[in-house]
Design a protein around this motif. Structure first.
Motif, PDB file in Angstrom:
ATOM      1  N   LEU A   1      37.783  94.441  19.665  1.00  0.00           N
ATOM      2  CA  LEU A   1      39.140  93.891  19.722  1.00  0.00           C
ATOM      3  C   LEU A   1      39.528  93.203  18.422  1.00  0.00           C
ATOM      4  CD1 LEU A   1      39.151  92.451  23.357  1.00  0.00           C
ATOM      5  CD2 LEU A   1      40.245  94.552  22.548  1.00  0.00           C
ATOM      6  N   MET A   2      38.589  92.474  17.833  1.00  0.00           N
ATOM      7  CA  MET A   2      38.898  91.798  16.574  1.00  0.00           C
ATOM      8  C   MET A   2      39.169  92.808  15.464  1.00  0.00           C
ATOM      9  SD  MET A   2      39.209  88.601  15.465  1.00  0.00           S
ATOM     10  CE  MET A   2      38.107  87.423  16.270  1.00  0.00           C
ATOM     11  N   GLU A   3      38.392  93.855  15.406  1.00  0.00           N
ATOM     12  CA  GLU A   3      38.620  94.898  14.396  1.00  0.00           C
ATOM     13  C   GLU A   3      39.974  95.569  14.620  1.00  0.00           C
ATOM     14  OE1 GLU A   3      37.100  95.508  11.767  1.00  0.00           O
ATOM     15  OE2 GLU A   3      35.061  94.736  11.968  1.00  0.00           O
ATOM     16  N   TRP A   4      40.327  95.797  15.867  1.00  0.00           N
ATOM     17  CA  TRP A   4      41.629  96.379  16.194  1.00  0.00           C
ATOM     18  C   TRP A   4      42.764  95.486  15.706  1.00  0.00           C
ATOM     19  CZ3 TRP A   4      45.239  94.231  19.644  1.00  0.00           C
ATOM     20  CH2 TRP A   4      46.336  95.048  19.971  1.00  0.00           C
ATOM     21  N   GLY A   5      42.619  94.186  15.912  1.00  0.00           N
ATOM     22  CA  GLY A   5      43.658  93.266  15.494  1.00  0.00           C
ATOM     23  C   GLY A   5      43.893  93.279  13.999  1.00  0.00           C
ATOM     24  N   PHE A   6      42.830  93.328  13.231  1.00  0.00           N
ATOM     25  CA  PHE A   6      42.976  93.370  11.773  1.00  0.00           C
ATOM     26  C   PHE A   6      43.459  94.737  11.296  1.00  0.00           C
ATOM     27  CE2 PHE A   6      39.996  89.666  11.730  1.00  0.00           C
ATOM     28  CZ  PHE A   6      40.784  88.832  10.965  1.00  0.00           C
ATOM     29  N   ARG A   7      43.024  95.792  11.967  1.00  0.00           N
ATOM     30  CA  ARG A   7      43.348  97.145  11.517  1.00  0.00           C
ATOM     31  C   ARG A   7      44.786  97.542  11.834  1.00  0.00           C
ATOM     32  NH1 ARG A   7      39.876  99.455  14.383  1.00  0.00           N
ATOM     33  NH2 ARG A   7      41.233 100.159  16.077  1.00  0.00           N
ATOM     34  N   GLU A   8      45.254  97.236  13.027  1.00  0.00           N
ATOM     35  CA  GLU A   8      46.551  97.733  13.488  1.00  0.00           C
ATOM     36  C   GLU A   8      47.728  96.856  13.096  1.00  0.00           C
ATOM     37  OE1 GLU A   8      47.078 100.642  14.925  1.00  0.00           O
ATOM     38  OE2 GLU A   8      44.938 101.123  14.806  1.00  0.00           O
ATOM     39  N   PHE A   9      47.481  95.600  12.736  1.00  0.00           N
ATOM     40  CA  PHE A   9      48.556  94.673  12.421  1.00  0.00           C
ATOM     41  C   PHE A   9      48.392  94.135  11.003  1.00  0.00           C
ATOM     42  CE2 PHE A   9      48.145  94.742  16.954  1.00  0.00           C
ATOM     43  CZ  PHE A   9      49.421  94.561  17.466  1.00  0.00           C
ATOM     44  N   ASN A  10      49.497  93.654  10.468  1.00  0.00           N
ATOM     45  CA  ASN A  10      49.455  92.973   9.176  1.00  0.00           C
ATOM     46  C   ASN A  10      50.548  91.913   9.152  1.00  0.00           C
ATOM     47  OD1 ASN A  10      48.518  92.354   6.659  1.00  0.00           O
ATOM     48  ND2 ASN A  10      49.435  94.089   5.618  1.00  0.00           N
ATOM     49  N   ASN A  11      50.452  90.982   8.228  1.00  0.00           N
ATOM     50  CA  ASN A  11      51.456  89.942   8.057  1.00  0.00           C
ATOM     51  C   ASN A  11      52.353  90.265   6.873  1.00  0.00           C
ATOM     52  OD1 ASN A  11      50.237  88.672  10.164  1.00  0.00           O
ATOM     53  ND2 ASN A  11      49.516  86.896   9.018  1.00  0.00           N
ATOM     54  N   TYR A  12      53.630  89.965   7.025  1.00  0.00           N
ATOM     55  CA  TYR A  12      54.606  90.256   5.980  1.00  0.00           C
ATOM     56  C   TYR A  12      55.523  89.057   5.782  1.00  0.00           C
ATOM     57  CZ  TYR A  12      52.998  94.981   6.972  1.00  0.00           C
ATOM     58  OH  TYR A  12      52.210  96.083   7.168  1.00  0.00           O
ATOM     59  N   ALA A  13      55.698  88.667   4.522  1.00  0.00           N
ATOM     60  CA  ALA A  13      56.618  87.586   4.199  1.00  0.00           C
ATOM     61  C   ALA A  13      58.044  88.113   4.250  1.00  0.00           C
ATOM     62  CB  ALA A  13      56.308  87.026   2.811  1.00  0.00           C
ATOM     63  N   LEU A  14      58.919  87.387   4.927  1.00  0.00           N
ATOM     64  CA  LEU A  14      60.299  87.821   5.077  1.00  0.00           C
ATOM     65  C   LEU A  14      61.259  86.954   4.270  1.00  0.00           C
ATOM     66  CD1 LEU A  14      62.436  89.598   6.391  1.00  0.00           C
ATOM     67  CD2 LEU A  14      62.359  88.080   8.370  1.00  0.00           C
TER      68      LEU A  14
ATOM     69  N   GLN B   1      86.392  81.621  -0.394  1.00  0.00           N
ATOM     70  CA  GLN B   1      86.442  82.888   0.316  1.00  0.00           C
ATOM     71  C   GLN B   1      85.262  83.049   1.286  1.00  0.00           C
ATOM     72  OE1 GLN B   1      88.729  85.508   0.249  1.00  0.00           O
ATOM     73  NE2 GLN B   1      90.042  84.048  -0.852  1.00  0.00           N
ATOM     74  N   SER B   2      84.103  82.523   0.896  1.00  0.00           N
ATOM     75  CA  SER B   2      82.899  82.699   1.703  1.00  0.00           C
ATOM     76  C   SER B   2      81.926  81.570   1.429  1.00  0.00           C
ATOM     77  CB  SER B   2      82.227  84.047   1.402  1.00  0.00           C
ATOM     78  OG  SER B   2      81.791  84.087   0.056  1.00  0.00           O
ATOM     79  N   VAL B   3      80.906  81.494   2.256  1.00  0.00           N
ATOM     80  CA  VAL B   3      79.872  80.479   2.086  1.00  0.00           C
ATOM     81  C   VAL B   3      78.513  81.148   2.264  1.00  0.00           C
ATOM     82  CG1 VAL B   3      79.834  79.815   4.531  1.00  0.00           C
ATOM     83  CG2 VAL B   3      79.092  78.177   2.787  1.00  0.00           C
ATOM     84  N   GLY B   4      77.537  80.713   1.471  1.00  0.00           N
ATOM     85  CA  GLY B   4      76.200  81.263   1.590  1.00  0.00           C
ATOM     86  C   GLY B   4      75.523  80.842   2.882  1.00  0.00           C
ATOM     87  N   LEU B   5      74.745  81.743   3.442  1.00  0.00           N
ATOM     88  CA  LEU B   5      73.956  81.467   4.647  1.00  0.00           C
ATOM     89  C   LEU B   5      72.485  81.416   4.258  1.00  0.00           C
ATOM     90  CD1 LEU B   5      75.703  83.878   7.186  1.00  0.00           C
ATOM     91  CD2 LEU B   5      76.101  81.415   6.882  1.00  0.00           C
ATOM     92  N   VAL B   6      71.839  80.279   4.531  1.00  0.00           N
ATOM     93  CA  VAL B   6      70.459  80.089   4.105  1.00  0.00           C
ATOM     94  C   VAL B   6      69.566  79.834   5.305  1.00  0.00           C
ATOM     95  CG1 VAL B   6      71.137  79.194   1.849  1.00  0.00           C
ATOM     96  CG2 VAL B   6      70.773  77.602   3.736  1.00  0.00           C
ATOM     97  N   ILE B   7      68.295  80.084   5.111  1.00  0.00           N
ATOM     98  CA  ILE B   7      67.282  79.848   6.145  1.00  0.00           C
ATOM     99  C   ILE B   7      66.533  78.570   5.797  1.00  0.00           C
ATOM    100  CG2 ILE B   7      65.409  81.161   5.054  1.00  0.00           C
ATOM    101  CD1 ILE B   7      65.035  82.402   7.945  1.00  0.00           C
ATOM    102  N   ASP B   8      66.123  77.809   6.820  1.00  0.00           N
ATOM    103  CA  ASP B   8      65.566  76.471   6.566  1.00  0.00           C
ATOM    104  C   ASP B   8      64.044  76.424   6.618  1.00  0.00           C
ATOM    105  OD1 ASP B   8      65.115  76.789   9.267  1.00  0.00           O
ATOM    106  OD2 ASP B   8      65.815  74.783   9.820  1.00  0.00           O
ATOM    107  N   GLN B   9      63.382  77.576   6.571  1.00  0.00           N
ATOM    108  CA  GLN B   9      61.922  77.589   6.647  1.00  0.00           C
ATOM    109  C   GLN B   9      61.375  78.876   6.039  1.00  0.00           C
ATOM    110  OE1 GLN B   9      60.581  78.369  10.813  1.00  0.00           O
ATOM    111  NE2 GLN B   9      62.772  78.512  11.250  1.00  0.00           N
ATOM    112  N   ASP B  10      60.140  78.809   5.585  1.00  0.00           N
ATOM    113  CA  ASP B  10      59.463  80.041   5.195  1.00  0.00           C
ATOM    114  C   ASP B  10      59.196  80.858   6.456  1.00  0.00           C
ATOM    115  OD1 ASP B  10      59.385  79.246   2.550  1.00  0.00           O
ATOM    116  OD2 ASP B  10      57.382  78.395   2.700  1.00  0.00           O
ATOM    117  N   VAL B  11      59.403  82.141   6.364  1.00  0.00           N
ATOM    118  CA  VAL B  11      59.182  83.015   7.522  1.00  0.00           C
ATOM    119  C   VAL B  11      58.221  84.124   7.135  1.00  0.00           C
ATOM    120  CG1 VAL B  11      60.225  84.594   9.180  1.00  0.00           C
ATOM    121  CG2 VAL B  11      61.460  82.537   8.464  1.00  0.00           C
ATOM    122  N   GLU B  12      57.087  84.145   7.822  1.00  0.00           N
ATOM    123  CA  GLU B  12      56.118  85.231   7.691  1.00  0.00           C
ATOM    124  C   GLU B  12      55.830  85.757   9.079  1.00  0.00           C
ATOM    125  OE1 GLU B  12      51.642  86.087   5.890  1.00  0.00           O
ATOM    126  OE2 GLU B  12      52.760  84.321   5.285  1.00  0.00           O
TER     127      GLU B  12
END
Length: 382
Positions: free
Chosen positions: A264-277, A295-306
């Motif tokens: 199961l642990m090998e499956w977890g590492f093999r089938e999934f990965n983390n990506y910074a967004l 005319q417009s305003v910027g939309l920002v995110i308030d946290q790092d998202v991975e």
């Protein structure tokens, strides 16, 4: 005005999925796997079913020791005295997992920690419980209270060892919460879990965690076994900065515990990965404004998202920004205006709030009148 939906770049669309586990069969009666950094659940099977945790409940005994070490109430060199009860109920006299302590012996806290982790010593647990709370019953009450504090909603304790008792119950999910807390809150003591053997009173014993002896990045945590519980393991492994926690219980043999945990642990590492967004403060897109001096305003995110996602699903993600627009002025910096919505086949949508990057004022009367006329005559907003 109406719902606005803007699709982002394919780079964003390729980088997120909802926190939903993908199915894999397991012979474990209960199982739970989670990515520590993102909180993404990779696997769950009866993860919230109350179960006897056996010696995996010793992780809470260790948590309470580590807590006192960190806040200065204890040191590794402090010594506790072995009571007659600890020797008889938890030691060699009982035929249970033992550190082979002797009555009235004084034992260093550091040795007791190793004895609990490596040798799964019931005697060591009772010595700790009596020293820290006056009795094992009092210590069990503290264990239950700490579980609730950590968000372990389905855990109760009757003893410090995991000895069979109707009041000694945990869930696979709760064990993962406890493991994560040990890893993140006490890194200076977590290293004890990776030690493969320990010698005390002239007797050398080996760590029962089978994953420590495989080249897979495993460095913790604790096995468990009783006739009611079956064979269980709460484990963790890290590869290339990515850490998984896996809990299995109810397996029918030592061999099954080892093989299934590794698979199961090998499956977890093999089938999934983390990506910074996204990075904190990043402008994701801009929102159109109505009756504003901008005319417009910027939309920002308030946290790092991975995020964690199956490698094969990465290209199938769709990411959009949605808001009711154009947005009427005035707008204040930090005001929530929109949300990122991520969707894909067979996964739950996930939503991330977006906030105004700056203030945007409202037009004066003349400006508002002109904007209204433009809207009526030409259909122009702004």
């Amino acid at each position: 005005m109406g719902l606005r939906s803007t699709f982002l770049t394919t780079a964003f669309a390729a980088s997120l999925m909802a926190s939903t586990s993908f199915a894999i069969d397991t012979t474990a009666r209960e199982a739970f796997m989670v990515d520590v950094k993102t909180g993404h659940v990779l696997l769950e099977k009866d993860a919230d079913v109350s179960m006897p945790p056996a010696s995996m409940s010793k992780l809470m005994t260790l948590y309470l020791v580590f807590e006192r070490l960190k806040d200065g109430r204890l040191t590794l060199d402090d010594k506790f005295t072995v009571s007659e009860r600890a020797w008889r109920k938890g030691g060699a006299a009982s035929g249970s997992s033992t550190m082979f302590l002797e009555p009235r012996q004084k034992v260093r806290v550091e040795d007791l920690i190793r004895g609990i982790i490596i040798q799964s010593g019931n005697d060591a647990c009772i010595v700790v419980a009596e020293a820290l709370a006056g009795s094992e019953n009092n210590f069990a009450i503290e264990m239950t209270e700490k579980a609730a504090e950590l968000g372990m909603e389905n855990s109760t304790f009757a003893n410090a060892t995991g000895w069979p008792d109707p009041g000694q119950r945990m869930t696979a999910r709760d064990l993962s919460i406890l493991a994560k807390s040990l890893i993140e809150e006490y890194p200076e003591y977590y290293k004890f879990f990776a030690q493969k053997n320990f010698k005390y009173n002239g007797i050398r014993q080996s760590n029962r965690n089978p994953l420590l002896y495989k080249t897979m990045g495993a460095d913790g945590l604790k096995t468990g076994h009783t006739s009611e519980a079956g064979y269980g393991l709460t484990s963790s492994a890290e590869r290339k900065g990515r850490r998984l926690i896996l809990v299995v219980n109810g397996l029918n043999s030592v061999r099954a515990r080892s093989g299934e945990s590794e698979r199961l642990m090998e499956w977890g590492f093999r089938e999934f990965n983390n990506y910074a967004l996204f990075q904190k403060g990043e402008e994701v897109t801009r929102a159109e404004l109505w009756l504003s001096d901008k005319q417009s305003v910027g939309l920002v995110i308030d946290q790092d998202v991975e995020v964690t996602l199956p490698r094969k699903s990465r290209r199938k993600m769709k990411v959009s920004v949605k808001y009711e627009g154009p947005i009427p002025a005035p707008v204040k910096q930090g005001q929530q205006l929109a949300k990122v919505v991520i969707s894909a086949p067979d996964v739950k949508d996930i939503e991330i709030p977006l906030y105004a990057a700056e203030d945007a004022g409202r037009l004066g009367f003349v400006g508002r009148l002109g904007a209204a006329l433009k809207s009526i005559i030409w259909g122009v907003t702004g």
